[in-house]
Design an enzyme around this catalytic site. Structure first.
Site, PDB file in Angstrom:
ATOM      1  N   SER A   9       0.838  -1.238   0.019  1.00  0.00           N
ATOM      2  CA  SER A   9       0.119  -0.008  -0.125  1.00  0.00           C
ATOM      3  C   SER A   9       0.970   1.234  -0.053  1.00  0.00           C
ATOM      4  CB  SER A   9      -0.808  -0.271   1.306  1.00  0.00           C
ATOM      5  OG  SER A   9      -2.054   0.890   0.996  1.00  0.00           O
TER       6      SER A   9
ATOM      7  N   ASP B  77      -8.738  -5.064  -6.060  1.00  0.00           N
ATOM      8  CA  ASP B  77      -8.135  -3.867  -5.130  1.00  0.00           C
ATOM      9  C   ASP B  77      -8.639  -2.757  -5.675  1.00  0.00           C
ATOM     10  OD1 ASP B  77      -6.772  -1.946  -3.572  1.00  0.00           O
ATOM     11  OD2 ASP B  77      -4.873  -2.838  -3.817  1.00  0.00           O
TER      12      ASP B  77
ATOM     13  N   HIS C 195      -7.141  -5.691  -1.542  1.00  0.00           N
ATOM     14  CA  HIS C 195      -5.863  -5.101  -1.095  1.00  0.00           C
ATOM     15  C   HIS C 195      -5.139  -6.065  -0.237  1.00  0.00           C
ATOM     16  CE1 HIS C 195      -3.847  -1.277  -0.680  1.00  0.00           C
ATOM     17  NE2 HIS C 195      -3.828  -1.276   0.573  1.00  0.00           N
TER      18      HIS C 195
END
Length: 685
Positions: free
Chosen positions: A539, A622, A654
């Site tokens: 991320s 995601d 994600h």
């Protein structure tokens, strides 16, 4: 919309456990993961769930267990390998209710505390429900259920039943990993008869509204609450749609009167997140978590208390540096307890319910992730450390003394070697002291040299604490022979408001310099092999990897980026929570002059300086960081001739959540590290 289970993994031992000495990906999926917990009304028993996963079946199931609050033997209450029990509720009569799909759809069941008398109580519609709660007196239940508020393709074109498409006219059509375009979740309530069974039909407390409660797609029953008498319910909702919803964090606490059928907004005028209402024991007040800054999803959580008599509300933690979670009222209503991150741990605090001095009640190198109060000065908590998965403990809140209640993975962990976890301080480039966790391989020998990984945390405001991760497990990395350097760099909570907030708009600035300060300082140790250093993260951590790939000045020999932001210009309009992009990036890419996020901090602009092998990992579902970010990064590396690999999961979001995918993730992760940092021990695959 169904709430993800709060549960996770395996409970009791395998025969081969004693033969294994090092943690492996497969072993992670044999560990028992503690899920929900509920203390009985007489405060003598804790009900909790544990999920066991099967790698062969690629799925798991949760069962219910009981343990005395005073300590003693753990008792298994259910054993249903094919389905999961969840959403635990103790009734006032001492019986335990739960939801289970064993009949083909989620229904409400009840069971006696001795395991007898199991009975199905409901006949809810087949599409199921979630977030069920009993009123304290057992006179009502509430739950959430999907309501159709928009049209799908078959509603527009009934003669095209096989058309596989979506027609989208507004924003917030998808969120994290789910589509959110024609259904919303509403709060329902239903009377309960003398026999404990729901009676009549559920009534929609949000009838005619096009808004979700709780906040989709990750929030659950913690955002719903009954008053002590059961005739009032509070819920969390962001009553906005489309572009306005995508650009705002303005959720509110709504109060619905069952008697009057009226709804009141208690947090009107508070423009940030307001979530998780909790009524005082006498019902005269309600507390909730409140963020003051509109659009800032990682702002400090204050505790707001609303007094029904005076109609006034007050942030009783105003001026504090602590960000609250898991709010609990004392039995006499005079004290509020809460959990909060501090200095790389998660501890329990208290504050007078009228406001006043905040006290830290627990200390030590652990996380108390959630807790329930028992008696006057005790709590039952979910505890983890970097080296141990979750167990239940009882805490004396006067002394901080801890008593273990469960040892869920005693046998699985008995044969495993864990590495030393060191808590260090590193001076940053601007003279601040930064907390850094360093995790060493088992059987660490300081006379040897070890490959070393800089771990870049995501969030970008998610703290590195004493959590036991099943995705980025530091002990698993250490077991593979790596030293892990995990800095709580700028932007991570637990070190004051200024430290937390300073990352916004400065993604490629001081936080990146903090990372380099950490790896440079630890690399002064003689046991760190400077020629075998890697950089990994997900991320915002993946963004950090991509950015450092063009700025590392030869420090690293390999990179691994999972779900990373590679091109901020294309990411901004393709992500779903626009408020996050606007606040943390600082501006839209079309605003002129362009913000430095696009001119100085965009990793895509520095691909020309890439010179190091990179593994890119991304999920097809995601929606927070869409898959194109990973594809752009991998394509750029390939076109530049950089040794690279793309690990793509078309049905993951994600996070990687399916068991076999998670094992595959780790195998490819360590194969790549072996290829690039330890080629003498592993041939390239």
């Amino acid at each position: 919309m169904r709430k993800p289970l709060l549960t996770a993994l395996a409970l009791f031992p395998l025969a081969a456990a004693a033969q294994q000495t090092m943690l492996t990906p497969e072993k992670l999926w044999q560990l028992g993961r503690l899920g929900e917990m509920q203390v009985s009304p007489d405060q003598k028993t804790v009900a909790f769930t544990v999920t066991r996963y099967s790698l062969n079946d690629n799925k798991g199931s949760a069962d219910i267990y009981l343990v005395p609050v005073a300590g003693g033997s753990v008792k298994q209450l259910t054993n249903t390998p094919a389905v999961s029990e969840n959403t635990l509720n103790w009734r006032p009569d001492g019986k335990l209710t739960f939801l289970s799909g064993e009949g083909g759809s989620d229904q409400l069941y009840v069971i006696n505390a001795d395991g007898s008398g199991k009975q199905q109580l409901s006949q809810f519609p087949e599409e199921g429900l979630s977030n069920l709660k009993y009123a304290p007196k057992g006179n009502f239940i509430l739950y959430t259920q999907d309501v159709k508020t928009g049209k799908e393709v078959k509603d527009w074109y009934a003669d095209l039943p096989k058309a596989d498409a979506r027609i989208i006219d507004d924003l917030n059509y998808r969120h994290w990993n789910v589509w959110d375009d024609y259904k919303v979740a509403h709060v329902f309530f239903q009377p309960v008869g003398a026999d404990g069974k729901p009676t009549g039909y559920g009534k929609d407390a949000m009838a005619g509204e096009k808004f979700d409660a709780p906040l989709p797609p990750l929030a659950g029953s913690e955002q719903l609450a009954f008053s002590p008498d059961g005739y009032t319910l509070a819920y969390t909702s962001r009553k906005l749609t489309g572009k306005a919803e995508a650009e705002s964090t303005n959720s509110d606490i709504y109060l619905y009167s069952i008697r009057e059928g009226k709804t009141e907004n208690l947090s009107l005028g508070l423009e940030g997140y307001d979530v998780e209402p909790v009524f005082s024991p006498d019902g005269t007040k309600v507390a909730w978590l409140s963020m003051a800054t509109p659009g800032f999803e990682a702002d400090r959580n204050g505790i707001v208390v609303y007094d029904f008599k005076t109609k006034k509300r007050e942030d009783i933690t105003k001026g504090s540096e602590q960000s609250a979670a898991n709010v609990r009222w004392s039995a006499d209503g005079k004290t509020i307890y809460f959990a909060s991150v501090i200095q790389g741990t998660d501890q329990i605090f208290s504050v007078p319910s009228k406001g006043g001095k905040i006290k830290q009640l627990t200390q030590g190198a652990q996380n108390y992730n959630s807790f329930e109060l028992v008696g006057k000065d005790q709590a039952v908590a979910n505890k983890t450390t970097i080296s141990s998965p979750a167990d239940l403990v009882r805490i004396d809140l006067k002394t901080g003394k801890e008593t273990t209640l469960t040892s869920i993975n005693k046998d699985e962990l008995a044969g495993l070697k864990m590495g030393k976890v060191e808590n260090r301080r590193v001076t940053t480039t601007d003279g601040k002291q930064m907390q850094v966790y360093v995790i060493y391989p088992p059987d660490f020998d300081p006379s040897k040299k070890y490959p070393t990984l800089l771990y870049c945390q995501g969030g970008p405001q998610s703290p590195i604490t004493q959590s036991f991760s099943y995705r980025w497990n530091f002990q698993l990395m250490a077991a593979n022979g790596y030293i892990i350097v995990a800095p709580n760099r700028r932007g991570l909570p637990g070190f004051g408001t200024e430290w937390n907030n300073s990352i916004s708009g400065d993604w490629g600035g001081q936080p990146i310099r903090d990372y380099l300060s950490a790896i440079d300082e630890v690399s002064k140790e003689p046991f760190v092999d400077k020629d075998r250093r890697g950089c990994v993260g997900a991320s915002y951590g993946g963004f950090s990897v991509y950015y450092l790939a063009g700025h590392h000045q030869g420090r690293f020999k390999t990179f691994i980026a999972h779900a990373g932001l590679f091109n901020l210009t294309s990411w901004y309009p393709s992500t779903e929570e626009m408020f996050f992009a606007k606040h943390d990036i600082g501006a839209a890419p079309w605003e002129m002059p362009q913000h430095k996020s696009y001119t100085e901090f965009n990793p895509q602009q520095f691909v020309g300086k890439w010179d190091t092998p990179i593994l890119v990992i991304h999920g097809g579902k995601d929606f927070r960081v869409p898959e194109g970010q990973g594809m752009e990064a991998f394509g750029s590396a390939q076109l530049r001739g950089i040794p690279s690999r793309f690990l793509y999961f078309p049905n993951e979001g994600h996070w990687i959540q399916k068991p076999q995918n998670a094992v595959l993730w780790n195998r490819v992760f360590f194969e790549w590290l072996g290829r690039t940092l330890k080629p003498e021990t592993q041939a390239a695959k």
